[in-house]
Structure formats: structure tokens, C-alpha cells
Design an enzyme around this catalytic site. Structure first.
Site, short mmCIF file in Angstrom:
data_model
loop_
_atom_site.label_atom_id
_atom_site.label_comp_id
_atom_site.label_asym_id
_atom_site.label_seq_id
_atom_site.Cartn_x
_atom_site.Cartn_y
_atom_site.Cartn_z
N VAL A 44 46.13 41.74 61.50
CA VAL A 44 46.01 41.66 60.17
C VAL A 44 45.65 40.32 59.31
O VAL A 44 46.30 39.67 59.60
CB VAL A 44 47.41 42.51 59.27
N ASP A 45 44.46 40.21 58.77
CA ASP A 45 44.06 38.95 58.52
C ASP A 45 43.51 39.29 57.01
O ASP A 45 42.17 39.59 56.62
CB ASP A 45 42.79 38.56 59.27
N THR A 46 44.21 38.82 55.85
CA THR A 46 43.69 39.07 54.76
C THR A 46 42.92 38.01 54.10
O THR A 46 42.32 38.10 53.18
CB THR A 46 45.16 38.86 53.70
N GLY A 47 42.68 37.09 55.06
CA GLY A 47 41.56 36.10 54.81
C GLY A 47 40.14 36.47 55.16
O GLY A 47 39.18 35.85 55.11
N ILE A 114 41.95 43.67 61.04
CA ILE A 114 42.02 44.57 59.80
C ILE A 114 41.83 43.33 58.70
O ILE A 114 42.42 42.73 58.45
CB ILE A 114 43.33 45.40 59.82
#
Length: 679
Positions: A44-47, A114
Site C-alpha cells: 500500500v503506497d499512498t505516494g 495499491i
């Protein structure tokens, strides 16, 4: 060709090689026809702007050429082109299907990334110490356990081994986390000084509230039309019943002080862009009020008299929520937050055709509203419809009454998520809140004029203040109506209110000239004296057995709702509500047995929201009622009323308990309280 800035190969490989202890991995699963289930460790990588997958975890036949290849700049400053995509893929996480519109093919050293587009699609994305949370269908949270170690399965030969009936041995997974992964205080983490907190022991510290405060800041403003925050999605239209008529009410006269106050307020409204100069043929007078609330805030309130316009326009029949229904939603909840929309109606834009209908006059001239003004009869329904549209999916933990929002939860951890979801929804729709009126993470809270505290509720203190501040000698029927209105508002908390009201109510009859006597003043004083406080009433839990107790006299009926609370093996009966009323003229001629039966029916009607569809107990000192329920009246046309009552009662499930009149403490209590007022 589209250009995006994205964490990709170089940056992600760098992260993985260093084994970033703050990485977030979760289990995901893919299904494809002809293949066994494919289990992945997703990063999970919000960047990352996009969702990215390896070509080794999605079969070749599911990849297609992108309509427009994407040029991506990576960490070293160079660019790569992504030209393959997979459309409408289902990623199963924690047993729930999450549909991803587009996944891009790129080798990053990780099977599945993601990205932020997924996090926004299933927002709010919230991180706790041991899990992350996405919101499925914008309505309910899905808790996903974080992985402490992660592997990569997508390598050459993996898909061949995953085909059904394939005899190819699956390649050995590659460990991509050589150290145990830890979780950062990121998003809304629940971690304090390296100490993991259980849900039962969770304490909201300033650090844990930081992200909630940031979300709140995004949606709060003193300007209800703040251009940086509003999405202007709430719209309204108002129509005249007869469009050919001009609705005009003559202007009012104003004092020099009022003119000065209007100067200030009109300038403020123009600056906010909620009004503009008007050439409308319609006209309603504006005036200033200075009641207790206005005196407390030190500013008079401008009001427009839209009485004539309200008569001339088509109404909006959208219902406001029933307050009792809203209260049933919060039964058993332990922690609350509430929010007030900033000048709620002003957040609803009027269409161009409706604006002239709102025209008003004041010392400064003729103006009309760009937004829905206070005073229009349609305003509450219009606003409620928009709020229901926004928050209906959160009904399990949120209720809205016009511009008041209440969030309720069983524990602090759930509440943290629930509040975040509500604030995110406000941000999504551009609903602007008042920061100074926000109440966060309270066990005791004010809502709908009630003080809600630890399973009990009572009217807020200002209700009692209003009663006490009323003069003992009233000047006219309007003043009496206001006083009786306050008593009615608190009717759930006043036994036999109908009897207390009756002498005062009689003075409001149309054919009775207004006259206030010394006896009336004495009666008023006694009423106020006996209303020095409202007892907190119990909010019955769904599992608690309910009891109604009733009583009837020649002219009045009374009822009480109670709940049996079991605490350490001891049963305690707690009062939940009172109800009372006057018998109609024809009903006063009924036999006493019928009056007692009618008292039961009226009490059930009053408390029906609690008594449907549960089994409850009816307690009465009337010996007839218990046998009445089982009597067979069929075929006796002279007893039609009794047949109707039996049929009506048959829709409820109850037992009947007869108590001796000497043991009917409820009836004694009612008589004693009433005698206090009448003595």
C-alpha cells in the site's frame, strides 16, 4: 501522452532493498478463469498515483494496450513508458471484493502496488498499529490485518504453475522484507511511545487526534461559501403557486440604532456574496430581533418576514427525521461527536429564477438572496434532503437533523474511524462546518436540545432557564402559547403534563377573551415551582425488557415507559419516558373501564417506536383490561369500539400484569405531582 510523477521502479526497489520498516503490506487475492487462486502480498503506497502490477501475476490475455501510453518520471529523473493495462480487475481483500478500474503493468520488484487512486476510491484510508481500513461502497469499513513479513511470488514460471491441472512446480517465493515490518504513526495510527493499545484501553491523546484535527480544518470555515472549500453541490428551486402575482409587503420603520446595525449586517452579507442588489417585483420586510440567544452573542439577528411569500409558494413535503427515531439509533452508544453546518441554509444555492422571490427591503435598499435564506418554509426540507443524500449510507453510526450531525460509536477506536469517514464525506461534498461548535470524542453531549450522558438523557439547561424566566403574569395569548410550547417540548420528562396544561390551554380558545387573573398568576408560579429540574431518563437498550404503566381519570390519561436493567443479578426498573393527554369530549362519557383501555392504547401509540416489534409488559390497576384482551366480541355490533381496540392491540406482543390500586405507585405519583400544582 500523459505525464505522471510516480514512485516506480528505482524508488521502490530502493525502498525494498533497504527494507523500509515503515512499509505497509496486506494480503490480496486474484481469481482468473482457468487458474488457481493467486495470493499476493500487496504494497500500500499512498505516494504512488496509480495501481501497478507485475506481468507475472496477471495472465497475459488480461493485459491490453493502453489507449494512451503513460510517461512516468522515476526517482533518478529519467522517464519510462507504461503501455499495458488491465481493466476492471477484482482484488479480494479480507474477503471483500474491491474493484479497480485500471491496473498498469510495470516491474517494480513488488507483485502488486495499491496506489493513491485506490485509496481515494475507497476512502477514507486509515492506518492503525496492526491494520489498515478501507471503506467498502462508501458505507462500511473493512479492517485488513497488516503483514509483518512480505514475499514476492510473481517471477518467471509462476503463472504457468498456477494453471489448473498444471504439473509445473511453483517457484520459491522471494522474501522482500528481511526485517520485521513495523508500522508508523501515519494517517491515524494508534500507537503511543511504542506501546500497543487495545480497543478497550484506547485513550485519545493529542497526537492521535492530529489527523482528525487536520480533516476538521479542511471542512471548517467562517464563510459558508468559502471558495476554497465549497463544491456548491447543494441546489434549490422555489416556485410560486401563481407566477403572475407579485408578493409585496409594505416596508417597516426603523430606529437610528437599527439602521446602524443594518449597515453592518448588509455589508457583511454582500461581502459573503449570499445577497445582491435586487430589481425584483417582490418585497418582504427585514427586521432585527434581540432575544436571549442574540443577547448572549452580543449581536442582533436580521430576519425577513416571508409569511406572505410562504403562503404564495409551493411547499416541499420532504420529511424531517422523527426525533424519537434518531434517539433510538444511539441506544447503548458510549462515545459521541457532533458537528454544526456553518449557516447551513446558506450553503444551498438558489437557481436564478428563484432568487427574485427572496427579495427583501431594509434601510439600505432592495436585495435578494443567492442562497436559501432562513425563514422560507421550504428551507428545512431542502437542506435535510441534501444532508440525507450525503450521509444516508452512514446511518449505523451517524444521524442528521437538518444542520446538526451526530456521530456515535461503541468505543474510541471505532469512533476514530467513524469521525474520519464523516469529515471525509463533508470534504468530498464541500459541506462546511463550524469549528467552534464541533464537539469531539465526548461521553456526554448535547443534541436536539437534549443532554445525552451515559445511557440517560434530559433537556438541556436552557430549557429550564426559559421556563423560569417567563413572567408570572402573561400579557397575551401569544406569550402563553410560547410558554406552553416549551412545556410541550419537555413533555417526555413531565408526568401528567396534560393536566398541568389544561387550565392554561383553556385561555387560548378562540371564543374566550384574553384575561389574566391573580389566580392565573398563582397557578403559573406553582407550575414553575414544580418544574425546578428534569430528571435524567433512561435510554432503553434493545435487550432490556420494557414495561408500560398507565392510569386514567375522568378527563385525563397518563402513561410511563420503563425498562428492566439487570446489573449483577439485580433487576432495577428505570423510567424512560412519560406521556399524558386529555380525553376528547365524547371519550369523557366512556365507562371507566374503556377509559383505562384507551389509556393503554394511547400510551402504546406514544411509545410505539420502542414497543415494535418487542414483547413487553402492560401494568395496570384496572381489573377489566386483562380479561378485555381475551374476550370474544365478534358479532356484537353494539361493541364495535371494543372490537376495533382488540384488533389494534393484536398487532403488539405483550403480557398484562394487574396490580392493586394501593400498589399503583405510578398513579399515586401522578396524583401527588398534580396536586402540588393545583393546591
Amino acid at each position: 501522452m500523459d505525464h505522471l510523477l510516480l514512485k516506480t521502479q528505482t524508488q521502490i526497489e530502493q525502498v525494498m532493498n533497504v527494507t523500509n520498516p515503515n512499509s505497509i503490506y496486506i494480503k490480496g487475492r486474484l481469481y482468473f478463469k482457468g487458474y488457481k487462486k493467486i495470493e499476493l502480498h500487496c504494497f500500500v503506497d499512498t505516494g504512488a498515483s496509480l495501481c501497478i502490477a507485475s506481468k507475472f501475476v496477471i495472465p497475459e490475455e488480461h493485459w491490453v494496450n493502453a489507449e494512451r501510453p503513460i510517461m512516468v518520471k522515476i526517482a533518478d529523473g529519467s522517464s519510462i513508458t507504461i503501455s499495458k493495462v488491465c481493466k476492471d480487475i477484482d482484488l479480494i481483500i479480507a474477503g471483500e471484493i474491491f474493484k479497480i478500474p485500471t491496473v498498469y503493468q510495470q516491474e517494480s520488484g513488488i507483485d502488486f502496488i495499491i496506489g493513491n487512486n485506490f485509496c481515494q476510491l475507497y476512502e477514507p484510508f486509515i492506518q492503525f498499529t496492526d491494520r489498515v481500513i478501507f471503506t467498502k461502497n462508501k458505507s462500511y469499513p473493512v479492517h485488513i490485518t497488516k503483514l509483518t513479513r512480505a514475499v514476492r511470488v510473481g517471477i518467471e514460471g509462476f503463472l504457468e504453475s498456477m494453471k489448473k491441472r498444471s504439473k509445473t512446480q511453483q517457484p520459491e517465493p522471494v522474501n522482500i522484507s528481511t526485517n520485521k515490518i513495523e508500522n508508523p504513526l501515519e494517517e491515524i495510527a494508534i500507537l503511543s511511545e511504542g506501546r500497543r493499545l487495545s480497543e478497550e484501553k484506547l485513550f485519545i491523546t493529542q497526537q492521535r487526534m492530529q489527523k482528525i484535527e487536520e480533516l476538521l480544518e479542511k471542512v471548517c470555515s467562517e464563510n459558508p461559501l468559502d471558495p476554497n472549500k465549497t463544491k456548491q453541490w447543494m441546489k434549490a428551486s422555489i416556485k410560486l403557486s401563481d407566477p403572475s402575482k407579485a408578493i409585496k409587503v409594505k416596508p417597516m420603520k426603523y430606529s437610528p440604532m437599527d439602521r446602524e446595525e443594518f449597515d453592518k449586517q448588509i455589508k457583511e452579507l454582500l461581502d459573503l456574496k449570499v445577497i445582491k442588489p435586487s430589481k425584483s417585483p417582490h418585497m418582504a420586510p427585514a427586521f432585527l430581533v434581540n432575544n436571549e440567544a442574540e443577547k448572549r452573542r452580543g449581536k442582533k439577528r436580521m430576519v425577513v418576514n416571508y409569511k406572505a411569500m410562504n403562503k404564495a409558494t409551493i411547499g416541499d413535503a420532504y420529511n424531517l427525521p422523527n426525533k424519537d427515531e434518531l434517539l433510538t439509533l444511539i441506544r447503548g452508544k458510549k462515545i459521541f461527536s457532533s458537528f454544526d453546518c456553518k449557516s447551513g441554509f446558506w450553503q444551498v444555492l438558489l437557481d436564478q429564477e428563484s432568487r427574485p422571490l427572496t427579495a427583501f427591503t431594509c434601510p439600505q435598499g432592495h436585495y435578494e438572496w443567492n442562497v436559501v435564506p432562513f425563514g422560507l418554509k421550504q428551507a428545512p426540507s431542502i437542506f435535510q434532503r441534501h444532508m440525507d443524500e450525503a450521509f444516508r449510507v452512514f446511518r449505523k453510526f451517524c444521524c442528521v437533523y437538518v444542520d446538526d450531525i451526530l456521530v456515535f460509536s461503541n468505543n474510541e477506536e471505532d469512533h476514530l474511524l467513524h469521525v474520519a469517514m464523516i469529515l471525509q464525506k463533508c470534504n468530498q461534498h464541500g459541506i462546511i462546518l463550524s469549528k467552534k461548535k464541533a464537539q469531539l470524542f465526548k461521553k456526554k453531549i448535547n443534541f436536539l436540545g437534549l443532554e445525552i450522558d451515559e445511557g440517560t438523557h434530559k433537556p438541556q439547561g436552557h430549557i429550564l432557564e426559559h421556563i423560569n424566566k417567563f413572567p408570572d403574569t402573561l400579557e397575551d395569548k401569544k406569550q402563553l402559547q410560547r410558554f406552553l410550547g416549551i412545556l410541550t417540548y419537555a413533555s417526555d420528562y413531565i408526568p401528567k403534563l396534560a393536566q398541568i396544561r389544561k387550565p392554561l390551554q383553556a385561555k387560548l380558545k378562540e371564543n374566550v377573551p384574553w384575561k389574566w387573573t391573580k389566580e392565573d398568576t398563582l397557578y403559573m408560579q406553582k407550575v414553575k415551582k414544580n418544574l425546578q429540574g428534569f430528571p435524567p431518563l433512561h435510554h432503553p437498550l434493545p435487550e432490556e425488557k420494557l414495561i408500560i404503566e398507565t392510569d386514567a381519570s375522568d378527563d385525563y390519561w397518563g402513561g410511563m415507559l420503563k425498562a428492566i436493567k439487570i446489573n449483577e443479578g439485580t433487576n432495577t426498573e428505570l423510567i424512560c419516558r412519560y406521556a399524558s393527554g386529555s380525553f376528547k369530549a365524547a371519550e369523557r362519557n366512556y365507562h371507566s373501564n374503556d377509559k383505562e383501555t384507551l389509556a393503554v392504547i394511547n400510551t402504546i401509540k406514544k411509545f410505539s417506536i420502542y414497543l415494535t416489534p418487542v414483547h413487553f409488559l402492560i401494568r395496570t390497576d384496572n381489573t377489566h383490561f386483562k380479561s378485555f384482551v381475551n374476550l370474544n366480541y365478534k358479532g356484537d355490533s353494539k361493541l364495535g369500539r371494543n372490537i376495533r381496540w382488540q384488533a389494534w392491540l393484536s398487532h403488539y406482543s405483550f403480557d398484562v400484569e394487574h396490580i392493586k390500586g394501593t400498589d399503583n405507585h405510578f398513579a399515586d405519583f401522578l396524583s401527588r405531582e398534580f396536586n402540588k400544582v393545583n393546591s
